[in-house]
Motif scaffolding. Structure first.
Motif, short mmCIF file in Angstrom:
data_model
loop_
_atom_site.label_atom_id
_atom_site.label_comp_id
_atom_site.label_asym_id
_atom_site.label_seq_id
_atom_site.Cartn_x
_atom_site.Cartn_y
_atom_site.Cartn_z
N SER A 4 35.92 30.51 15.06
CA SER A 4 36.87 29.46 15.44
C SER A 4 36.22 28.26 16.09
N LEU A 5 34.90 28.22 16.14
CA LEU A 5 34.21 27.05 16.68
C LEU A 5 34.40 25.86 15.75
N PRO A 6 34.19 24.63 16.26
CA PRO A 6 34.29 23.46 15.39
C PRO A 6 33.42 23.63 14.15
N THR A 7 33.91 23.15 13.02
CA THR A 7 33.28 23.45 11.74
C THR A 7 32.02 22.64 11.45
N ARG A 17 28.80 22.21 12.07
CA ARG A 17 27.73 22.89 12.80
C ARG A 17 26.46 22.05 12.89
N ALA A 18 26.45 20.86 12.29
CA ALA A 18 25.28 19.99 12.41
C ALA A 18 25.19 19.37 13.80
N LEU A 19 26.29 19.41 14.53
CA LEU A 19 26.34 18.81 15.84
C LEU A 19 26.26 19.87 16.94
N PRO A 20 25.46 19.65 17.98
CA PRO A 20 25.36 20.62 19.08
C PRO A 20 26.70 20.93 19.73
N VAL A 21 27.62 19.97 19.73
CA VAL A 21 28.92 20.18 20.36
C VAL A 21 29.71 21.29 19.68
N SER A 22 29.33 21.64 18.45
CA SER A 22 30.04 22.68 17.71
C SER A 22 29.57 24.08 18.06
N SER A 23 28.57 24.20 18.91
CA SER A 23 28.07 25.51 19.30
C SER A 23 28.93 26.10 20.41
N TYR A 24 28.70 27.38 20.73
CA TYR A 24 29.44 28.00 21.83
C TYR A 24 28.97 27.42 23.17
N ARG A 25 29.87 27.50 24.17
CA ARG A 25 29.58 26.85 25.45
C ARG A 25 28.40 27.50 26.16
N SER A 26 28.42 28.83 26.30
CA SER A 26 27.37 29.56 27.00
C SER A 26 27.54 31.03 26.68
N ASN A 79 42.40 26.67 23.75
CA ASN A 79 41.81 26.35 25.06
C ASN A 79 40.31 26.62 25.16
N ILE A 80 39.78 27.55 24.34
CA ILE A 80 38.37 27.91 24.47
C ILE A 80 37.61 27.77 23.15
N TRP A 81 38.04 28.48 22.12
CA TRP A 81 37.25 28.59 20.90
C TRP A 81 37.00 27.24 20.23
N SER A 82 38.04 26.46 20.06
CA SER A 82 37.92 25.20 19.31
C SER A 82 37.21 24.10 20.09
N GLN A 83 36.97 24.35 21.39
CA GLN A 83 36.36 23.31 22.23
C GLN A 83 34.83 23.27 22.11
N LEU A 115 35.53 23.31 31.28
CA LEU A 115 36.24 24.10 30.27
C LEU A 115 37.21 25.07 30.93
N MET A 116 36.72 25.78 31.95
CA MET A 116 37.57 26.74 32.65
C MET A 116 38.68 26.03 33.43
N THR A 117 38.38 24.88 33.99
CA THR A 117 39.40 24.13 34.73
C THR A 117 40.49 23.63 33.79
N ARG A 118 40.10 23.14 32.61
CA ARG A 118 41.08 22.69 31.63
C ARG A 118 41.95 23.85 31.14
N ALA A 119 41.35 25.02 31.00
CA ALA A 119 42.08 26.18 30.47
C ALA A 119 42.93 26.87 31.53
#
Length: 272
Positions: free
Chosen positions: A48-51, A53-62, A235-239, A248-252
């Motif tokens: 469910s991560l952003p599709t 994947r060429a961009l670092p922002v599409s990776s998991y947070r941590s 709230n988490i996966w797509s971010q 991320l946790m504060t927004r969620a």
């Protein structure tokens, strides 16, 4: 994706092709079932991560957030009374030929899934004693990195800490002791705390979800898991890696990550 068998359960791959494994024990079905549920948490996050994947922002947070998803699935959802009520008839159907023995009654099944006892193997530990396994490993790798101990000191330190924290004796048993994990041999130092951070993440997310959707436990009990997954995806996966962990946790959840939700969860489940 697909599911296979391995010595140690794991999840890997990319959003278009996620591979999961588990291991089976003939005298303990809980091990495999919870292993699969745990790894499914990782898998659903990956899928469910952003599709792009060429961009670092599409990776998991941590890895702390990643373990938070697997522990949400396993500990918060998978061992909850609502979910056990949902799957208990399936367990009886597939493992007991449709005839319910007393030990598969729902109230006893809940006890099986929340049993607390110190054990030698980290991945088999219950959620009460699990943090002790993490603290033990963290203290050893911290002292290794700071140069306060040598590799040869690990077996003796491990033995002493297992006695101090869990009351267990692993003298001469390296297989169930300091050689049981793959992390240090593969160079994954500093990884172990992500498991306890993940337990904190999972507890905070589920507490927030229950507050936002008061009927969520009834939905789970009725087999409707979509609201749970949709909330996590939004709230988490797509971010992806768009925000820092704190943001991320504060927004969620309205707050940065805190241990208070995990503490409350343990008190409610095991002392309530």
């Amino acid at each position: 994706g697909r599911l296979d068998v391995s010595t140690h359960p794991f999840c890997g791959g990319v959003s278009e092709d996620v591979r999961m494994t588990t291991r089976y024990s003939e005298d303990n079905f809980v091990e495999a079932l919870m292993g699969i549920i745990h790894e499914t948490g990782h898998a659903r996050y990956n899928q469910s991560l952003p599709t792009d994947r060429a961009l670092p922002v599409s990776s998991y947070r941590s890895m702390g957030i990643h373990e938070g998803q697997s522990l949400f699935f396993e500990m918060q959802l998978g061992r909850s009374p609502a979910f056990l009520s949902l799957i208990q008839p399936l367990i009886v159907e597939h493992l007991c030929d449709g005839k319910q023995p007393p030990y598969m009654a729902l109230d006893n099944l809940e006890k099986i899934y929340t049993e607390v006892h110190p054990c030698f193997i980290r991945v088999d530990a219950d959620e009460i004693t699990y943090p002790a396994h993490i603290i033990l490993r963290y203290e050893i790798e911290r002292d290794l990195i700071e140069g306060n101990i040598e590799v040869d000191d690990i077996p003796e330190l491990w033995q002493q800490k297992m006695k101090d924290y869990l009351g267990l004796d692993v003298a001469g048993d390296h297989q169930n002791g300091c050689m049981q994990d793959i992390h240090w041999p593969m160079g994954a130092f500093g990884y172990f705390p992500s498991y306890t951070l993940g337990a904190m993440v999972a507890a905070q997310l589920f507490a927030t979800q229950k507050k936002a959707m008061p009927d969520i436990e009834a939905q789970i009990q009725n087999g409707n898991l979509s609201p749970t997954f949709d909330w996590l995806k939004t709230n988490i996966w797509s971010q992806g890696r768009k925000y820092s962990t704190a943001e991320l946790m504060t927004r969620a959840t309205g707050k940065p990550l805190t241990a208070s939700y995990f503490k409350n969860h343990l008190k409610e489940r095991y002392l309530g």
